[in-house]
Motif scaffolding. Structure first.
Motif, PDB file in Angstrom:
ATOM      1  N   ALA A   1       1.140  -1.251  -0.070  1.00 23.73           N
ATOM      2  CA  ALA A   1       0.030  -0.070   0.098  1.00 23.73           C
ATOM      3  C   ALA A   1       0.626   1.265   0.021  1.00 23.73           C
ATOM      4  O   ALA A   1       0.396   2.146  -0.710  1.00 23.73           O
TER       5      ALA A   1
ATOM      6  N   TYR B   1       1.130   4.142  -2.993  1.00 22.06           N
ATOM      7  CA  TYR B   1       0.740   5.593  -2.634  1.00 22.06           C
ATOM      8  C   TYR B   1       2.091   6.268  -2.981  1.00 22.06           C
ATOM      9  O   TYR B   1       1.837   7.449  -3.241  1.00 22.06           O
ATOM     10  N   THR B   2       3.165   5.942  -2.768  1.00 23.93           N
ATOM     11  CA  THR B   2       4.359   6.806  -3.163  1.00 23.93           C
ATOM     12  C   THR B   2       4.435   6.907  -4.955  1.00 23.93           C
ATOM     13  O   THR B   2       4.686   7.903  -5.155  1.00 23.93           O
TER      14      THR B   2
ATOM     15  N   ARG C   1       1.958   7.081  -6.878  1.00 23.54           N
ATOM     16  CA  ARG C   1       0.640   7.964  -7.421  1.00 23.54           C
ATOM     17  C   ARG C   1       1.141   9.202  -6.863  1.00 23.54           C
ATOM     18  O   ARG C   1       0.763  10.316  -7.669  1.00 23.54           O
ATOM     19  N   ASN C   2       1.861   9.269  -5.826  1.00 27.32           N
ATOM     20  CA  ASN C   2       2.005  10.876  -5.134  1.00 27.32           C
ATOM     21  C   ASN C   2       3.453  11.213  -5.114  1.00 27.32           C
ATOM     22  O   ASN C   2       3.958  11.796  -4.053  1.00 27.32           O
TER      23      ASN C   2
END
Length: 116
Positions: free
Chosen positions: A44, A48-49, A51-52
Motif C-alpha cells: 500500500a 501511494y508513493t 501515485r504521489n
C-alpha cells in the motif's frame, strides 16, 4: 512399523491424554498474519508513493529562496570567529588589568634638595 514410527514422530504434538497441542499452530498462524499485514502495508505504501511522487518530492526539496543563499556553514564559522575574537579581547583586557595591579605604583613625587 509404520504405525510405530508415526506414533513416535507425532508424540511431540500430542499432549497429555493424546490430545493434539495447538499452541504451535496458533503461534504459526499469528506470525503468518503479522507477516501478511506487513507485506500488505508495504504494498500500500509503494502504491501511494508511486501515485504521489511529486507531492513527496516537494516535501524534501529545498525552497527556491534557500537556493540563492550561501551555505549555512559559512555563517556558523564566521560566528565562531567573532566569538573567538571576543574571547581573545576579553582575555587581553583581563591580562592588562592584572599586570597593572601587579606593578608597584610609580613615585611621581620628587624631592628637591636645596644646598645652602
Amino acid at each position: 512399523m509404520a504405525a510405530a514410527a508415526a506414533g513416535g514422530g507425532g508424540s511431540a504434538a500430542l499432549g497429555d491424554g493424546g490430545a493434539i497441542d495447538y499452541s504451535v499452530h496458533e503461534a504459526w498462524n499469528e506470525a503468518t498474519n503479522v507477516y501478511l499485514l506487513v507485506v500488505l502495508a508495504s504494498l500500500a505504501l509503494l502504491v501511494y508513493t508511486r501515485r504521489n511522487k511529486r507531492r513527496i518530492l516537494r516535501i524534501f526539496a529545498l525552497p527556491p529562496a534557500a537556493a540563492g543563499l550561501p551555505p549555512p556553514h559559512t555563517d556558523f564559522y564566521s560566528g565562531l570567529k567573532k566569538i573567538r575574537l571576543r574571547q581573545q579581547l576579553e582575555m587581553y583586557s583581563i591580562a592588562r588589568k592584572y599586570e597593572q595591579q601587579q606593578q608597584p605604583p610609580k613615585q611621581t613625587e620628587s624631592v628637591q634638595l636645596s644646598v645652602e
